[in-house]
Enzyme design. Structure first.
Site, PDB file in Angstrom:
ATOM      1  N   ASP A 250       0.862  -1.204   0.000  1.00 26.40           N
ATOM      2  CA  ASP A 250       0.000   0.000   0.000  1.00 26.40           C
ATOM      3  C   ASP A 250       0.893   1.248   0.000  1.00 26.40           C
ATOM      4  O   ASP A 250       2.098   1.154   0.170  1.00 26.40           O
ATOM      5  CB  ASP A 250      -0.876   0.012   1.264  1.00 26.40           C
ATOM      6  CG  ASP A 250      -0.037  -0.101   2.531  1.00 26.40           C
ATOM      7  OD1 ASP A 250       0.170  -1.245   2.979  1.00 26.40           O
ATOM      8  OD2 ASP A 250       0.469   0.910   3.031  1.00 26.40           O
TER       9      ASP A 250
ATOM     10  N   ASP B 133       0.523   3.637   2.301  1.00 29.70           N
ATOM     11  CA  ASP B 133       0.265   4.208   3.623  1.00 29.70           C
ATOM     12  C   ASP B 133      -0.854   5.257   3.502  1.00 29.70           C
ATOM     13  O   ASP B 133      -1.909   4.917   2.963  1.00 29.70           O
ATOM     14  CB  ASP B 133       1.569   4.757   4.234  1.00 29.70           C
ATOM     15  CG  ASP B 133       1.469   4.887   5.741  1.00 29.70           C
ATOM     16  OD1 ASP B 133       0.838   4.026   6.367  1.00 29.70           O
ATOM     17  OD2 ASP B 133       2.005   5.855   6.297  1.00 29.70           O
TER      18      ASP B 133
HETATM   19  N1  LIG Z   1       1.125   1.306   5.777  1.00 32.36           N
HETATM   20  C1  LIG Z   1       1.610   0.447   6.664  1.00 32.36           C
HETATM   21  N2  LIG Z   1       2.008   0.882   7.881  1.00 32.36           N
HETATM   22  C2  LIG Z   1       2.518  -0.002   8.785  1.00 32.36           C
HETATM   23  N3  LIG Z   1       2.633  -1.305   8.570  1.00 32.36           N
HETATM   24  C3  LIG Z   1       2.240  -1.779   7.379  1.00 32.36           C
HETATM   25  N4  LIG Z   1       2.243  -3.013   6.873  1.00 32.36           N
HETATM   26  C4  LIG Z   1       1.747  -2.954   5.646  1.00 32.36           C
HETATM   27  N5  LIG Z   1       1.407  -1.689   5.311  1.00 32.36           N
HETATM   28  C5  LIG Z   1       1.715  -0.929   6.391  1.00 32.36           C
END
Ligand SMILES: Nc1ncnc2[nH]cnc12
Ligand SMILES: CSC[C@H]1O[C@H](OP(=O)(O)O)[C@H](O)[C@@H]1O
Length: 289
Positions: free
Chosen positions: A208, A210
């Site tokens: 992703d 974030d």
């Molecule tokens: N955006 C994110 N923040 C923290 N841990 C994660 N693991 C996978 N995506 C994450």
């Protein structure tokens, strides 16, 4: 003597297929129980150990992962090398969901997690300047490229405490710090692997963006699981390729991972706490024995 490879599976990676003589083994450690039993067996003639970091069924919060027990258990089983697999959010445009990052640096923003095997009665300071094994990272990179993955060699991982995801202000700050990816588990795991003189490599799958990216929605678990499921084959293919690449003889590590404690212990022999020294039998017996 041959190398023995440990694999720590992160979110979405709770199993390892294809092991000969596979058996789930409980390991007693002086640091408590590991996240789960450890799957032991042989892959292409090389001894392997697999440990799901959050346990099968994903039962441990990131902060509650028993990191010391996990590293001790893998060392106690004879692992020389540990490859850690993690799901991460991307903090930069060109690290896209589905990409793999062979990490080389960490910034630790976790708090309150037991971060060392050492303590009062046996003090030691190891170097973390280069926190991963370059040779094992080479093998991971080669295995990922052979699997056809989009790979980034090198990347800085921001270890946050969680379990909530970041605020936008935090996410922007980590980008300004020069971090490339974000997750919740690589620390203190990497610190402890170094103290245990293991060759350690950390491989992250981007799931992703974030919450900083204006064109992408905020991270949520459904999205992470979807990306992990779509790319599950990549992590599996990497693991399957590792024995041929990393499973050779026990030549000394060119980076010195296997000698990290050579000049690290500060406490005079006659001042050492025998109970702590006993707990350190697997991790540091080479230098304390
Ligand atoms: N955006 C994110 N923040 C923290 N841990 C994660 N693991 C996978 N995506 C994450
Ligand atoms: C599944 S959402 C966040 C969760 O996923 C990552 O775990 P791991 O590093 O074990 O793959 C992240 O660090 C969080 O623990």
């Amino acid at each position: 003597m041959q190398r023995k490879i440990g694999v720590i599976g992160g979110s979405g990676v709770y199993q390892m297929d294809g092991l000969e003589d596979a058996a789930w083994t409980e390991v007693d450690t002086p640091w408590g129980a590991s996240s789960d039993a450890i799957l032991t067996g042989r892959l292409n003639g090389v001894e392997m150990c697999f440990l799901p970091r959050h346990g099968r069924g994903h039962v441990h919060l990131p902060a509650a992962v028993p990191f010391r027990a996990n590293i001790d258990a893998l060392k106690r089983l004879g692992c020389t090398d540990v490859v850690a697999v993690s799901a991460v959010g991307s903090l930069r445009e060109d690290f896209r969901p589905g990409d793999m990052v062979v990490l080389d640096q960490f910034i630790d923003r976790t708090s309150g997690r037991p971060g060392s095997f050492f303590g009062s009665g046996c003090v030691a300071h190891v170097s973390l300047a280069d926190p991963v094994c370059a040779r094992l990272s080479d093998h991971c990179e080669a295995a990922l490229r052979a699997a056809g993955a989009r790979v980034h060699r090198g990347g800085t991982y921001l270890a946050m405490e969680g379990p909530q995801f970041s605020t936008k202000a935090e996410s922007r700050m980590y980008r300004a710090w020069g971090c490339d990816v974000i997750g919740m588990t690589a620390m203190p795991e990497a610190r402890l692997a170094r103290e245990a003189e293991l060759c350690y490599a950390s491989v992250a799958m981007v799931t992703d963006y974030d919450c900083w990216h204006p064109d992408h929605g905020h991270v949520d678990v459904a999205q992470i699981l979807q990306v992990l499921a779509a790319n599950a084959g990549t992590a599996k293919a990497m693991i399957t390729a590792l024995p041929a690449l990393a499973g050779g003889g026990l030549a000394p590590c060119p980076c010195g991972c296997d000698r990290a404690l050579d000049h690290a212990v500060m406490t005079a022999r006659d001042k050492r706490d025998p109970a702590l020294v006993a707990r350190l039998d697997a991790v540091a017996g080479r230098v304390l024995g």
